[in-house]
Design a protein around this motif. Structure first.
Motif, PDB file in Angstrom:
ATOM      1  N   ARG A 253       0.810  -1.164  -0.106  1.00 31.02           N
ATOM      2  CA  ARG A 253       0.058  -0.049  -0.024  1.00 31.02           C
ATOM      3  C   ARG A 253       0.767   1.182  -0.163  1.00 31.02           C
ATOM      4  NH1 ARG A 253      -4.475   1.706   4.642  1.00 31.02           N
ATOM      5  NH2 ARG A 253      -5.134   3.746   3.536  1.00 31.02           N
ATOM      6  N   LEU A 254       1.861   1.229   0.752  1.00 31.22           N
ATOM      7  CA  LEU A 254       2.790   2.557   0.835  1.00 31.22           C
ATOM      8  C   LEU A 254       3.523   2.790  -0.456  1.00 31.22           C
ATOM      9  CD1 LEU A 254       4.085   4.694   2.740  1.00 31.22           C
ATOM     10  CD2 LEU A 254       5.771   3.091   3.264  1.00 31.22           C
ATOM     11  N   ASP A 255       3.959   1.424  -1.131  1.00 31.97           N
ATOM     12  CA  ASP A 255       4.756   1.654  -2.310  1.00 31.97           C
ATOM     13  C   ASP A 255       3.687   2.151  -3.571  1.00 31.97           C
ATOM     14  OD1 ASP A 255       7.252   0.557  -1.463  1.00 31.97           O
ATOM     15  OD2 ASP A 255       6.661  -1.510  -2.214  1.00 31.97           O
ATOM     16  N   ASN A 256       2.455   1.727  -3.370  1.00 30.14           N
ATOM     17  CA  ASN A 256       1.251   2.416  -4.189  1.00 30.14           C
ATOM     18  C   ASN A 256       1.141   3.679  -4.033  1.00 30.14           C
ATOM     19  OD1 ASN A 256      -0.561   2.230  -6.230  1.00 30.14           O
ATOM     20  ND2 ASN A 256      -2.269   1.885  -4.697  1.00 30.14           N
ATOM     21  N   ILE A 257       1.069   4.141  -2.741  1.00 28.70           N
ATOM     22  CA  ILE A 257       1.174   5.759  -2.453  1.00 28.70           C
ATOM     23  C   ILE A 257       2.193   6.546  -3.009  1.00 28.70           C
ATOM     24  CG2 ILE A 257       1.016   7.345  -0.598  1.00 28.70           C
ATOM     25  CD1 ILE A 257      -0.389   5.297   1.200  1.00 28.70           C
ATOM     26  N   TYR A 258       3.496   5.967  -2.993  1.00 33.12           N
ATOM     27  CA  TYR A 258       4.406   6.743  -3.555  1.00 33.12           C
ATOM     28  C   TYR A 258       4.573   6.395  -4.956  1.00 33.12           C
ATOM     29  CZ  TYR A 258       6.284   7.943   1.135  1.00 33.12           C
ATOM     30  OH  TYR A 258       6.703   8.733   2.337  1.00 33.12           O
ATOM     31  N   GLY A 259       3.763   5.677  -5.778  1.00 31.99           N
ATOM     32  CA  GLY A 259       3.878   5.541  -7.175  1.00 31.99           C
ATOM     33  C   GLY A 259       5.076   4.485  -7.531  1.00 31.99           C
ATOM     34  N   ARG A 260       5.252   3.526  -6.315  1.00 33.74           N
ATOM     35  CA  ARG A 260       6.394   2.473  -6.802  1.00 33.74           C
ATOM     36  C   ARG A 260       5.543   1.485  -7.075  1.00 33.74           C
ATOM     37  NH1 ARG A 260       9.221   4.835  -1.904  1.00 33.74           N
ATOM     38  NH2 ARG A 260       8.303   3.007  -0.605  1.00 33.74           N
ATOM     39  N   ASN A 261       4.899   1.396  -8.276  1.00 34.29           N
ATOM     40  CA  ASN A 261       3.791   0.034  -8.475  1.00 34.29           C
ATOM     41  C   ASN A 261       4.537  -0.867  -9.018  1.00 34.29           C
ATOM     42  OD1 ASN A 261       1.782   1.926  -7.923  1.00 34.29           O
ATOM     43  ND2 ASN A 261       0.639   1.406  -9.942  1.00 34.29           N
ATOM     44  N   ALA A 262       5.840  -0.845  -9.607  1.00 35.97           N
ATOM     45  CA  ALA A 262       6.580  -2.214 -10.063  1.00 35.97           C
ATOM     46  C   ALA A 262       6.918  -2.918  -8.645  1.00 35.97           C
ATOM     47  CB  ALA A 262       7.689  -1.679 -10.814  1.00 35.97           C
ATOM     48  N   ASN A 280      -8.190 -10.774  -0.882  1.00 30.77           N
ATOM     49  CA  ASN A 280      -8.041  -9.579  -1.017  1.00 30.77           C
ATOM     50  C   ASN A 280      -6.714  -9.152  -1.770  1.00 30.77           C
ATOM     51  OD1 ASN A 280     -10.569  -9.169  -0.262  1.00 30.77           O
ATOM     52  ND2 ASN A 280      -9.843  -8.628   1.945  1.00 30.77           N
ATOM     53  N   GLY A 281      -5.563 -10.049  -1.644  1.00 31.44           N
ATOM     54  CA  GLY A 281      -4.461  -9.713  -2.353  1.00 31.44           C
ATOM     55  C   GLY A 281      -4.562  -9.700  -3.726  1.00 31.44           C
ATOM     56  N   TRP A 282      -5.358 -10.863  -4.110  1.00 34.48           N
ATOM     57  CA  TRP A 282      -5.565 -10.813  -5.797  1.00 34.48           C
ATOM     58  C   TRP A 282      -6.104  -9.635  -6.253  1.00 34.48           C
ATOM     59  CZ3 TRP A 282      -3.237 -14.843  -7.859  1.00 34.48           C
ATOM     60  CH2 TRP A 282      -3.037 -15.906  -7.335  1.00 34.48           C
ATOM     61  N   LYS A 283      -7.165  -9.212  -5.623  1.00 37.16           N
ATOM     62  CA  LYS A 283      -8.040  -8.015  -6.227  1.00 37.16           C
ATOM     63  C   LYS A 283      -7.052  -6.878  -6.062  1.00 37.16           C
ATOM     64  CE  LYS A 283     -12.091  -5.258  -6.006  1.00 37.16           C
ATOM     65  NZ  LYS A 283     -12.902  -4.404  -5.312  1.00 37.16           N
ATOM     66  N   GLN A 284      -6.346  -6.631  -5.046  1.00 37.36           N
ATOM     67  CA  GLN A 284      -5.319  -5.503  -4.798  1.00 37.36           C
ATOM     68  C   GLN A 284      -4.096  -5.676  -6.032  1.00 37.36           C
ATOM     69  OE1 GLN A 284      -3.464  -5.438  -0.971  1.00 37.36           O
ATOM     70  NE2 GLN A 284      -2.314  -3.492  -1.465  1.00 37.36           N
ATOM     71  N   LEU A 285      -3.901  -7.001  -6.489  1.00 37.98           N
ATOM     72  CA  LEU A 285      -2.861  -7.154  -7.636  1.00 37.98           C
ATOM     73  C   LEU A 285      -3.194  -6.496  -9.078  1.00 37.98           C
ATOM     74  CD1 LEU A 285       0.023  -8.306  -8.809  1.00 37.98           C
ATOM     75  CD2 LEU A 285      -1.351 -10.429  -9.053  1.00 37.98           C
ATOM     76  N   MET A 286      -4.827  -6.953  -9.273  1.00 37.08           N
ATOM     77  CA  MET A 286      -5.433  -6.526 -10.490  1.00 37.08           C
ATOM     78  C   MET A 286      -5.568  -4.933 -10.481  1.00 37.08           C
ATOM     79  SD  MET A 286      -7.964  -9.620 -11.194  1.00 37.08           S
ATOM     80  CE  MET A 286      -8.596  -9.904  -9.478  1.00 37.08           C
ATOM     81  N   GLU A 287      -5.951  -4.310  -9.280  1.00 34.89           N
ATOM     82  CA  GLU A 287      -6.102  -2.885  -8.956  1.00 34.89           C
ATOM     83  C   GLU A 287      -4.658  -2.111  -9.352  1.00 34.89           C
ATOM     84  OE1 GLU A 287      -7.552  -2.505  -5.034  1.00 34.89           O
ATOM     85  OE2 GLU A 287      -9.535  -2.498  -5.765  1.00 34.89           O
ATOM     86  N   LEU A 288      -3.846  -2.847  -8.923  1.00 34.93           N
ATOM     87  CA  LEU A 288      -2.237  -2.158  -9.049  1.00 34.93           C
ATOM     88  C   LEU A 288      -1.687  -2.352 -10.512  1.00 34.93           C
ATOM     89  CD1 LEU A 288      -0.197  -3.588  -5.931  1.00 34.93           C
ATOM     90  CD2 LEU A 288      -0.945  -1.106  -6.506  1.00 34.93           C
ATOM     91  N   THR A 289      -2.106  -3.476 -11.234  1.00 33.69           N
ATOM     92  CA  THR A 289      -1.682  -3.771 -12.495  1.00 33.69           C
ATOM     93  C   THR A 289      -2.538  -3.048 -13.711  1.00 33.69           C
ATOM     94  OG1 THR A 289      -2.581  -5.841 -12.820  1.00 33.69           O
ATOM     95  CG2 THR A 289      -0.184  -5.922 -11.919  1.00 33.69           C
ATOM     96  N   LYS A 290      -3.869  -2.748 -13.181  1.00 32.77           N
ATOM     97  CA  LYS A 290      -4.936  -2.469 -13.976  1.00 32.77           C
ATOM     98  C   LYS A 290      -5.200  -3.249 -15.136  1.00 32.77           C
ATOM     99  CE  LYS A 290      -4.493   2.371 -12.992  1.00 32.77           C
ATOM    100  NZ  LYS A 290      -3.657   2.362 -11.777  1.00 32.77           N
ATOM    101  N   SER A 291      -4.838  -4.743 -14.963  1.00 33.23           N
ATOM    102  CA  SER A 291      -4.830  -5.669 -15.873  1.00 33.23           C
ATOM    103  C   SER A 291      -5.648  -7.011 -15.291  1.00 33.23           C
ATOM    104  CB  SER A 291      -3.753  -5.868 -16.576  1.00 33.23           C
ATOM    105  OG  SER A 291      -2.539  -6.336 -15.493  1.00 33.23           O
ATOM    106  N   PRO A 292      -6.066  -8.029 -16.110  1.00 32.17           N
ATOM    107  CA  PRO A 292      -6.709  -9.385 -15.584  1.00 32.17           C
ATOM    108  C   PRO A 292      -5.447 -10.165 -15.144  1.00 32.17           C
ATOM    109  CG  PRO A 292      -6.808  -9.254 -17.792  1.00 32.17           C
ATOM    110  CD  PRO A 292      -6.531  -7.835 -17.478  1.00 32.17           C
ATOM    111  N   LEU A 293      -5.824 -11.081 -14.226  1.00 37.64           N
ATOM    112  CA  LEU A 293      -4.741 -12.208 -14.132  1.00 37.64           C
ATOM    113  C   LEU A 293      -4.212 -12.765 -15.106  1.00 37.64           C
ATOM    114  CD1 LEU A 293      -6.652 -13.518 -10.825  1.00 37.64           C
ATOM    115  CD2 LEU A 293      -4.440 -11.925 -11.027  1.00 37.64           C
ATOM    116  N   SER A 294      -3.133 -13.562 -15.076  1.00 40.76           N
ATOM    117  CA  SER A 294      -2.568 -14.504 -16.012  1.00 40.76           C
ATOM    118  C   SER A 294      -3.191 -15.763 -16.016  1.00 40.76           C
ATOM    119  CB  SER A 294      -1.067 -14.575 -16.019  1.00 40.76           C
ATOM    120  OG  SER A 294      -0.816 -15.477 -14.675  1.00 40.76           O
ATOM    121  N   ASP A 295      -3.218 -16.585 -17.088  1.00 42.08           N
ATOM    122  CA  ASP A 295      -3.926 -17.873 -16.845  1.00 42.08           C
ATOM    123  C   ASP A 295      -3.471 -18.892 -15.729  1.00 42.08           C
ATOM    124  OD1 ASP A 295      -5.002 -17.326 -19.287  1.00 42.08           O
ATOM    125  OD2 ASP A 295      -3.789 -18.314 -20.477  1.00 42.08           O
TER     126      ASP A 295
END
Length: 635
Positions: A253-262, A280-295
Motif C-alpha cells: 500500500r505504501l509503495d502504491n502511495i509513493y507511485g512505486r507500482n513495480a 483480497n491480495g488477488w484483487k489488490q494485484l489487479m487494481e495495481l496492474t489495472k489488468s486481469p490475471l494471467s492464466d
C-alpha cells in the motif's frame, strides 16, 4: 508395559515440577523417565503439557496423540490437542477435535471457544462469532471468548460493537494487554485515529504485543497521511515480521502511495505465490496492474475458491468469487463477472441472515420523532456556544459521497472526517445505547436539554478524535439520512447536502461491492430496500424542513459539469472559492472507504450509467426496486 521404579519416580518428579511451573525441568525429567522405560499415558500427558508451556507445538501434538492412543481421548487431552492444533494453524484438524467434544458434551465452553478459534483461522467469521457467543452462553465470564468475539466484529467491520466489548473487558481486566491492542484497532476502524494512535503508541514497545501494536500503528499512519512514520515503522520490523503477509500488504500500500507500482506488484506476487489464500491480495494485484490475471494466476484463484468451499469456509469462498468478478470485469466477460458476483453475494447472504424488516421497525419510528415542531422546539442554541457549522452529506453508499467529502475537505476552512461515528459516540454518552436505532423510545424522550448535550458530546468526540473543531467538519456517515432530524436540531446552522445518483448505479454498485459492514448489500432485494429507505427518509425530511435547508446535488451532474457544480457547492456551504477543491485527489491520506481507488485517480466519470453494461442480468434488481415503489429506469 510395566514401568521401572526409577521411571515411576521420575514421572512423579516431572509432574511435581510441572505443577510448580518449572516446565523445562519437567520436560528434562520426563525425558529421563522415557529413557528408563516410562510408557504410560500420564507420562505422555506431562511431556505434552511441558512442551505446550514451552511453545513447542509439534512435540506437544505428538505427545498428546501418543497419550490418546494409550489411554483414550479424555476431555483435557482433547482440549489441549485442539489448542495445539490451532497454534499450529491446522484449522480443520482442530475443528474436528472440538466438534467431537461438543457432540459428547455440549456444555463445554472451552470446546466452543476452540471451535471458534479454528473457524476464525479459516476466516469463517460468521460461524466463529456464533461459536464464541456459544462459549459465553455457557461461561459468561470467559474473557478470552469476549475478546475473540470483539475480533469477529472487527473482521466484519462492526467497530462499535467491538468497542463496547473491549471497553468492558479492559475495565474488568486492566492489566491484560491483548484487549488493548484490539481496542486500538477498533478505534482506528471507527475513524478515531488520534485515540487509536495514543492507545497503540503506549503498547509499541511491549515485549509480547509490541510488534502487533506497531503494525496497527502503520495502518493509522497510512490513513492520516503520515507516510514517513509508516515507512519508518515498516523498515524497523525485524526480518521475521517482514515476511508476514500483514507487513507485505502494508508495504504494498505504501509503495502504491509513493507511485512505486513495480515494487508493489513484485511484493504482492511474491506473497501470493506462498500465500494464495489471501483473497483480497488477488484483487489488490489487479487494481495495481489495472489488468486481469494471467492464466496461471486465474487457475490458482479458482482453485482457492474451490478449496474454500470444499472445507466449509464460505465467507472466504465469497471473497474469492468477488475477486474473480473483478478479473472478469477487466476481461470484459460480463456474464462470468455477474455469475461470480452472484455466487459471492449468495454465500455472504446465507451467512449473515440480515433481517431488514426488524431493522425498519427501529429506524422508521426513530425518524418520525423528529417532526418540524419537535426539531424547532428541541433545537440547540448555537449562538450561545458558537462553533463552525458542520457539513453533513446525506447519501447512500456508492453515491459519490467520498468525492464530495474530498472536494470540501481540501478547503482551508473545512476538514474531512470520513464516516466518523461522532453521532453514535454522542448518542452513547447521552443514553448509554450504542446504536441510534436500538431504542426508538429514547428519541421520543428527547428535549432541548438533551439535544444540547448531544451537540456537546458530538463536538467533544470530534475533538478527541483529533479533528479541528474550529473548522467546518465534513461528515459523510452512511446513516446520516436516517437521523438527519436529530442532526438538524443539534446543529441548526449546519449545511445538509442531499447527494443522489442514478438508483440503478447505486443499487448495483452496492451489490457488486464486497462490503464488510453494509449487511443489506448481499441481496438484490436488500439493495433495493436500502435505496427505497433513503428516498423515503429524504421525502420525510423535506416534509419537515424547508427545501432550502438542503443542497441538492447529483453525482452525474457533478462529474460532467465539475467546476460550476463545485462553485455552487462551496457557495451553499458558505465557503470561499478555493481552486484546490478542483484537485481533490491530491489531498493527503484520509480516504479509507471502498472509493479509495477512484478518488486517488481523480474525477471518475466511468461510473456514470455503469449499470447499463449489465442490464441483461439486472431484471431481478429492477423488479425489486419497483416492488418498493421506485422506478429504476428514470434518469
Amino acid at each position: 508395559m510395566n514401568q521401572t521404579p526409577k521411571a515411576q519416580v521420575l514421572v512423579r518428579q516431572a509432574a511435581s515440577l510441572l505443577q510448580q511451573g518449572f516446565s523445562q525441568k519437567a520436560q528434562q525429567a520426563i525425558n529421563l523417565a522415557f529413557q528408563q522405560g516410562a510408557a504410560s499415558g500420564v507420562a505422555w500427558d506431562i511431556y505434552a503439557q511441558a512442551c505446550a508451556n514451552l511453545n513447542q507445538v509439534q512435540p506437544a501434538i505428538l505427545g498428546l496423540k501418543k497419550a490418546i492412543s494409550l489411554d483414550g481421548g479424555r476431555l483435557d487431552r482433547a482440549l489441549l490437542l485442539g489448542q495445539m492444533l490451532v497454534r499450529a494453524g491446522q484449522w480443520q484438524d482442530a475443528a474436528n477435535i472440538y466438534q467431537q467434544v461438543i457432540q459428547q458434551d455440549d456444555s463445554q465452553a472451552k470446546a466452543w471457544f476452540g471451535l471458534g478459534e479454528s473457524l476464525l483461522g479459516t476466516k469463517d467469521v460468521e460461524r466463529a462469532l456464533r461459536c464464541f457467543s456459544g462459549a459465553l452462553e455457557r461461561e459468561p465470564d470467559f474473557p478470552e471468548a469476549r475478546q475473540r468475539l470483539a475480533v469477529c466484529f472487527l473482521e466484519k467491520g462492526e467497530a462499535l460493537k467491538a468497542l463496547r466489548l473491549l471497553e468492558k473487558l479492559i475495565s474488568d481486566f486492566p492489566d491484560a494487554v491483548g484487549p488493548k491492542v484490539d481496542y486500538g484497532e477498533a478505534l482506528r476502524q471507527a475513524n478515531r485515529y488520534r485515540q487509536a494512535q495514543q492507545e497503540l503508541e503506549k503498547l509499541q514497545d511491549h515485549p509480547v504485543v509490541g510488534a502487533l501494536a506497531r503494525r496497527r500503528l502503520v495502518d493509522v499512519y497510512l490513513h492520516t497521511g503520515e507516510y514517513d512514520l509508516a515507512e519508518q515503522f515498516l523498515d524497523g520490523m525485524d526480518e521475521v515480521h517482514q515476511k508476514e503477509p500483514d507487513w507485505i500488504l502494508q508495504r504494498v500500500r505504501l509503495d502504491n502511495i509513493y507511485g512505486r507500482n513495480a515494487e508493489a506488484c513484485e511484493r504482492l506476487r511474491f506473497l501470493l505465490q506462498s500465500e494464495p489464500g489471501i483473497a483480497n491480495g488477488w484483487k489488490q494485484l489487479m487494481e495495481l496492474t489495472k489488468s486481469p490475471l494471467s492464466d496461471g494466476e486465474l487457475s490458482c484463484l479458482k482453485e482457492q475458491a474451490r478449496l474454500a468451499s470444499k472445507f466449509g469456509r464460505q465467507s472466504t469462498a465469497a471473497d474469492f468469487h468477488f475477486a474473480l468478478a473483478f478479473h472478469f470485469e477487466l476481461t470484459g466477460e460480463r456474464e462470468l463477472e455477474f455469475r461470480s458476483l452472484e455466487k459471492g453475494n449468495n454465500l455472504k447472504h446465507g451467512l449473515i441472515r440480515f433481517d431488514f424488516d426488524n431493522y425498519l421497525s427501529r429506524v422508521q419510528p426513530s425518524r418520525e420523532c423528529y417532526s418540524a415542531e419537535n426539531i424547532h422546539e428541541w433545537s440547540a442554541d448555537s449562538k450561545a456556544r458558537p462553533c463552525p457549522a458542520p457539513i453533513f452529506i446525506l447519501s447512500l453508499p456508492r453515491s459519490g459521497s467520498t468525492l464530495v467529502e474530498q472536494i470540501l475537505g481540501v478547503h482551508e476552512d473545512a476538514e474531512a472526517t470520513g464516516e466518523s461515528d461522532f453521532a453514535e459516540q454522542a448518542w452513547f454518552a447521552l443514553t448509554g445505547e450504542r446504536s441510534l436505532f436500538s431504542a426508538p423510545e429514547l428519541h421520543r424522550q428527547m428535549s432541548a436539554e438533551k439535544v444540547e448535550k448531544f451537540r456537546q458530546y458530538y463536538l467533544a468526540a470530534a475533538a478527541e478524535a483529533g479533528f479541528d473543531t474550529r473548522k467546518r467538519l465534513v461528515n459523510k456517515g452512511i446513516n446520516n439520512h436516517k437521523f438527519a432530524g436529530l442532526l438538524k436540531a443539534a446543529f441548526p446552522e449546519a449545511s445538509f447536502i442531499d447527494l443522489r445518483r442514478n438508483i440503478m448505479d447505486v443499487a448495483f454498485g452496492c451489490y457488486r461491492q464486497n462490503f464488510a459492514s453494509q449487511l443489506f448489500s448481499f441481496s438484490m432485494d436488500g439493495c433495493a430496500r436500502e435505496v427505497a429507505l433513503f428516498y423515503d427518509n429524504m421525502a420525510f425530511w423535506y416534509n419537515q424542513l424547508p427545501a432550502q435547508e438542503f443542497h441538492s446535488l447529483y453525482y452525474e451532474t457533478l462529474v460532467n459539469n465539475f467546476e460550476p457544480q463545485v462553485r455552487e457547492l462551496l457557495a451553499y456551504c458558505a465557503l470561499s472559492w478555493d481552486p484546490r477543491c478542483l484537485e481533490f485527489q491530491r489531498a493527503k491520506g484520509k480516504v479509507s472507504t471502498a472509493s479509495i481507488n477512484q478518488v486517488s485517480q481523480g474525477l471518475f466519470t466511468q461510473g456514470v450509467a455503469r449499470w447499463k453494461k449489465y442490464e441483461a442480468y439486472l431484471g431481478p434488481m429492477m423488479d425489486a426496486l419497483r416492488s418498493h415503489g421506485l422506478e429504476p429506469l428514470r434518469d
